[in-house]
Scaffold this active site. Structure first.
Site, PDB file in Angstrom:
ATOM      1  N   GLN A   1      17.074 -10.644   5.345  1.00 51.50           N
ATOM      2  CA  GLN A   1      17.994  -9.709   6.250  1.00 51.50           C
ATOM      3  C   GLN A   1      17.297  -9.620   7.233  1.00 51.50           C
ATOM      4  OE1 GLN A   1      19.593  -5.939   4.617  1.00 51.50           O
ATOM      5  NE2 GLN A   1      20.676  -5.458   5.919  1.00 51.50           N
ATOM      6  N   GLY A   2      17.317  -9.674   8.403  1.00 50.01           N
ATOM      7  CA  GLY A   2      16.473  -9.756   9.717  1.00 50.01           C
ATOM      8  C   GLY A   2      17.285  -8.531  10.913  1.00 50.01           C
TER       9      GLY A   2
ATOM     10  N   GLU B   1      26.933  -3.351   2.479  1.00 47.10           N
ATOM     11  CA  GLU B   1      25.245  -2.419   1.814  1.00 47.10           C
ATOM     12  C   GLU B   1      25.257  -0.742   1.252  1.00 47.10           C
ATOM     13  OE1 GLU B   1      21.786  -3.092   4.309  1.00 47.10           O
ATOM     14  OE2 GLU B   1      20.345  -2.560   2.397  1.00 47.10           O
TER      15      GLU B   1
ATOM     16  N   SER C   1      15.541  -4.197  10.835  1.00 50.43           N
ATOM     17  CA  SER C   1      15.232  -3.832  11.079  1.00 50.43           C
ATOM     18  C   SER C   1      13.600  -4.248  12.030  1.00 50.43           C
ATOM     19  CB  SER C   1      13.932  -2.770   9.889  1.00 50.43           C
ATOM     20  OG  SER C   1      14.887  -2.147   9.384  1.00 50.43           O
TER      21      SER C   1
HETATM   22  C1  LIG Z   1      13.208  -0.650  -0.143  1.00 51.60           C
HETATM   23  C2  LIG Z   1      12.918  -1.180   1.580  1.00 51.60           C
HETATM   24  C3  LIG Z   1      14.492  -2.448   1.564  1.00 51.60           C
HETATM   25  C4  LIG Z   1      14.149  -2.616   3.121  1.00 51.60           C
HETATM   26  N1  LIG Z   1      14.887  -3.811   3.219  1.00 51.60           N
HETATM   27  C5  LIG Z   1      15.150  -4.426   4.655  1.00 51.60           C
HETATM   28  C6  LIG Z   1      15.172  -5.244   4.885  1.00 51.60           C
HETATM   29  O1  LIG Z   1      15.739  -7.106   4.175  1.00 51.60           O
HETATM   30  N2  LIG Z   1      15.709  -5.745   6.139  1.00 51.60           N
HETATM   31  C7  LIG Z   1      15.557  -4.631   7.223  1.00 51.60           C
HETATM   32  O2  LIG Z   1      16.151  -5.297   8.262  1.00 51.60           O
HETATM   33  N3  LIG Z   1      15.409  -3.588   6.680  1.00 51.60           N
HETATM   34  C8  LIG Z   1      15.444  -3.249   5.750  1.00 51.60           C
HETATM   35  N4  LIG Z   1      14.108  -1.710   5.396  1.00 51.60           N
HETATM   36  C9  LIG Z   1      14.139  -1.008   6.606  1.00 51.60           C
HETATM   37  C10 LIG Z   1      15.375  -0.224   6.409  1.00 51.60           C
HETATM   38  O3  LIG Z   1      16.621  -0.472   7.201  1.00 51.60           O
HETATM   39  C11 LIG Z   1      14.686   1.312   7.137  1.00 51.60           C
HETATM   40  O4  LIG Z   1      13.600   1.659   6.728  1.00 51.60           O
HETATM   41  C12 LIG Z   1      15.433   2.218   7.471  1.00 51.60           C
HETATM   42  O5  LIG Z   1      16.769   1.528   7.803  1.00 51.60           O
HETATM   43  C13 LIG Z   1      14.800   3.348   8.324  1.00 51.60           C
HETATM   44  O6  LIG Z   1      14.199   3.112   9.440  1.00 51.60           O
HETATM   45  P1  LIG Z   1      12.752   3.238  10.157  1.00 51.60           P
HETATM   46  O7  LIG Z   1      11.679   2.884   8.739  1.00 51.60           O
HETATM   47  O8  LIG Z   1      12.716   2.526  11.311  1.00 51.60           O
HETATM   48  O9  LIG Z   1      12.510   4.714  10.253  1.00 51.60           O
HETATM   49  P2  LIG Z   1      12.883   5.698  10.663  1.00 51.60           P
HETATM   50  O10 LIG Z   1      14.073   5.946  11.444  1.00 51.60           O
HETATM   51  O11 LIG Z   1      11.486   5.952  12.159  1.00 51.60           O
HETATM   52  O12 LIG Z   1      12.856   7.538  10.869  1.00 51.60           O
HETATM   53  C14 LIG Z   1      11.740   8.021   9.948  1.00 51.60           C
HETATM   54  C15 LIG Z   1      12.458   9.147  10.128  1.00 51.60           C
HETATM   55  O13 LIG Z   1      13.207  10.431  10.712  1.00 51.60           O
HETATM   56  C16 LIG Z   1      14.798  10.585  10.411  1.00 51.60           C
HETATM   57  N5  LIG Z   1      15.187   9.931  11.657  1.00 51.60           N
HETATM   58  C17 LIG Z   1      15.923   8.970  12.406  1.00 51.60           C
HETATM   59  N6  LIG Z   1      16.358   8.933  13.658  1.00 51.60           N
HETATM   60  C18 LIG Z   1      17.449  10.328  13.217  1.00 51.60           C
HETATM   61  C19 LIG Z   1      18.152  10.751  13.422  1.00 51.60           C
HETATM   62  N7  LIG Z   1      18.644  10.370  14.322  1.00 51.60           N
HETATM   63  N8  LIG Z   1      18.843  12.471  13.517  1.00 51.60           N
HETATM   64  C20 LIG Z   1      17.786  12.949  11.446  1.00 51.60           C
HETATM   65  N9  LIG Z   1      17.143  12.360  11.348  1.00 51.60           N
HETATM   66  C21 LIG Z   1      16.423  10.963  11.985  1.00 51.60           C
HETATM   67  C22 LIG Z   1      14.935   9.667   9.493  1.00 51.60           C
HETATM   68  O14 LIG Z   1      15.834   9.677   8.436  1.00 51.60           O
HETATM   69  C23 LIG Z   1      13.660   9.305   9.329  1.00 51.60           C
HETATM   70  O15 LIG Z   1      13.403  10.406   7.774  1.00 51.60           O
HETATM   71  C24 LIG Z   1      14.017  -1.674   4.184  1.00 51.60           C
HETATM   72  C25 LIG Z   1      13.394  -0.311   3.985  1.00 51.60           C
HETATM   73  C26 LIG Z   1      12.950  -0.232   2.144  1.00 51.60           C
HETATM   74  C27 LIG Z   1      12.552   1.076   2.089  1.00 51.60           C
END
Ligand SMILES: Cc1cc2nc3c(=O)[nH]c(=O)nc-3n(C[C@H](O)[C@H](O)[C@H](O)COP(=O)(O)OP(=O)(O)OC[C@H]3O[C@@H](n4cnc5c(N)ncnc54)[C@H](O)[C@@H]3O)c2cc1C
Length: 412
Positions: A128-129, A246, A131
């Site tokens: 899944q591409g 999902e 993030s």
């Molecule tokens: C085990 C695992 C598997 C994953 N697999 C995939 C995958 O296969 N493909 C893929 O594309 N992605 C994948 N991801 C990525 C996942 O979708 C992202 O980590 C997730 O969407 C959060 O984005 P970020 O890590 O950039 O955090 P950020 O968006 O930077 O968030 C950091 C913190 O800020 C908070 N925050 C951000 N915006 C807001 C807001 N507007 N209001 C309140 N709080 C906020 C968040 O809740 C979090 O606590 C995976 C993640 C994990 C942990």
């Protein structure tokens, strides 16, 4: 409220039970059931073939694409019976449960014919591409671009946290195809072959030595023009369908894993005396209550699906369930550690820690071996993040369902 299923559904339940008892090894699922490593190996090789022959993989998909054409209700009964018998149901997370249903909903006839049978027979693996380094929660700000060149899209950019990217044959990829359009309106959902010179996959090694996440770099990578799902610049809607699949996994069976976990915790606490501690008893009772609520909300979700209800309550339920079970499970795994005490740190903290439900990941933790229970504890920390963080689920419920004012936007 009538929680009974229809007579047809119950008839189908009997059929599945009979198939399972004819095909599973005798005694499967009993507490004292054991297999030699050789028997286990044979079972692991043969079981997916039996499932495929029985038609039980993605069995609700239409027959013309290789499915069995089961109704939603039959699909639910099938999942319930497999969960009850503790029979493994091959569910290739990305193919069977995310991109497959998305192609069914949004794909062209050609895409369905090309990709669905290959997902069903397991010949294509997916990742899944979505993030990117600066686009996680704010996914619509993604920057990976796709530009048409004749009959092909040319893709440039970077994805991150791509689970299983190093094993995947294809990626369902969100790209920006109209940089001038408002951010939600210029995105397309492409199906991109991973094994080509323009795609570089780098594993991200975690503290325990595993590297199942990847960074994926696209440098003039290509895919056919026709591999766009749901229309050019319509990718945001398509991606939301994938995210709903999902978050809405296994409505009426998801609780079973927690029920089994609860059983393991009670067994361990009874064995080592932790059950005498009133706080442990209280926390066990809370966990029991919470997964029962999850079970009942699963039935609510099923009712809405069967009646075709599409109101805001349904969106709320999906978002609410995701944050509810993931937060509940983190508390539960903290409770497990308190029950096992210092023993938690041992690779073998006793029988209950070894057969922890849903914790298959230990096999890959060779650099830093832990018990399946501890492995589940580690993974629970990520459950409030993947598939949309708990904070984002709360925003969805607050803004889209309850109509609360939108949070102030930080100027870019
Ligand atoms: C085990 C695992 C598997 C994953 N697999 C995939 C995958 O296969 N493909 C893929 O594309 N992605 C994948 N991801 C990525 C996942 O979708 C992202 O980590 C997730 O969407 C959060 O984005 P970020 O890590 O950039 O955090 P950020 O968006 O930077 O968030 C950091 C913190 O800020 C908070 N925050 C951000 N915006 C807001 C807001 N507007 N209001 C309140 N709080 C906020 C968040 O809740 C979090 O606590 C995976 C993640 C994990 C942990």
């Amino acid at each position: 409220m009538d929680l009974a299923y229809t007579p047809e559904a119950e008839e189908f339940r009997v059929e599945i039970r009979e198939w399972l008892s004819a095909n599973l090894p005798s005694g499967w699922g009993d507490d004292d059931f054991e297999m030699t490593p050789e028997e286990r190996k044979q079972f692991n090789e043969q079981w997916p073939k039996k499932l495929f022959a029985g038609g039980w993989i993605c069995a609700t998909w239409p027959k013309e694409y290789g499915g069995k054409g089961l109704t939603t209700m039959q699909g639910v009964v099938l999942a319930e019976e497999f969960a009850r018998a503790k029979a493994p149901m091959r569910a290739d997370f990305f193919g069977d449960t995310l991109v497959g249903p998305t192609i069914l909903q949004w794909g062209t006839e050609e895409q369905k014919k090309e990709f669905l049978p290959r997902i069903l027979n397991g010949s294509v693996r997916w990742c899944q591409g979505f993030s990117e380094p600066n686009s996680g929660s704010d996914l619509a700000s993604l920057k990976t671009s796709a530009v048409l060149d004749g009959d092909e899209w040319v893709i440039n950019g970077q994805k991150v946290w791509t689970t299983g990217g190093h094993h995947a044959d294809y990626c369902f990829l969100l790209t920006r195809t109209d940089p001038e359009a408002p951010k939600h309106k210029g995105i397309s959902y492409l199906l991109v072959p991973m094994r080509q010179p323009g795609v570089e996959v780098r594993g991200i090694t975690q503290p325990d030595g595993t590297a199942e996440f990847c960074e994926v770099f696209f440098t003039d990578a290509r895919c056919p023009r026709d591999n766009v799902v749901g229309g050019v610049n319509n990718g945001w809607k398509v991606a939301n369908s994938t995210l709903a699949f999902e978050r809405g996994q296994s409505a009426t069976t998801g609780y079973r894993r927690f029920e089994e976990e609860y059983r393991q915790m009670v067994a361990a606490a009874t064995e080592n005396g932790a059950i005498e501690d009133p706080q442990i008893r209280q926390r066990l009772a809370q966990y029991y209550t919470k997964y029962q609520i999850l079970r009942i909300n699963g039935l609510r979700g099923l009712s809405s699906t069967l009646s075709g209800t599409k109101d805001m309550g349904v969106i709320a339920l999906g978002a609410m369930n995701k944050m509810y079970w993931s937060e509940m499970h983190q508390r539960a795994m903290e409770l497990a550690l308190d029950i096992f005490g210092a023993q938690s740190m041992l690779v073998d903290a006793g029988p209950a820690s070894q057969s922890w439900p849903g914790a298959l990941r230990d096999k890959r933790r060779e650099g830093y071996p832990v018990s399946p229970m501890m492995s589940s504890f580690f993974f629970s920390r990520s459950e409030t993040i993947w598939g949309g963080t708990s904070q984002i689920q709360r925003n969805i419920v607050g803004e889209r369902v309850l109509g609360l004012p939108k949070e102030p936007q930080v100027p870019q």
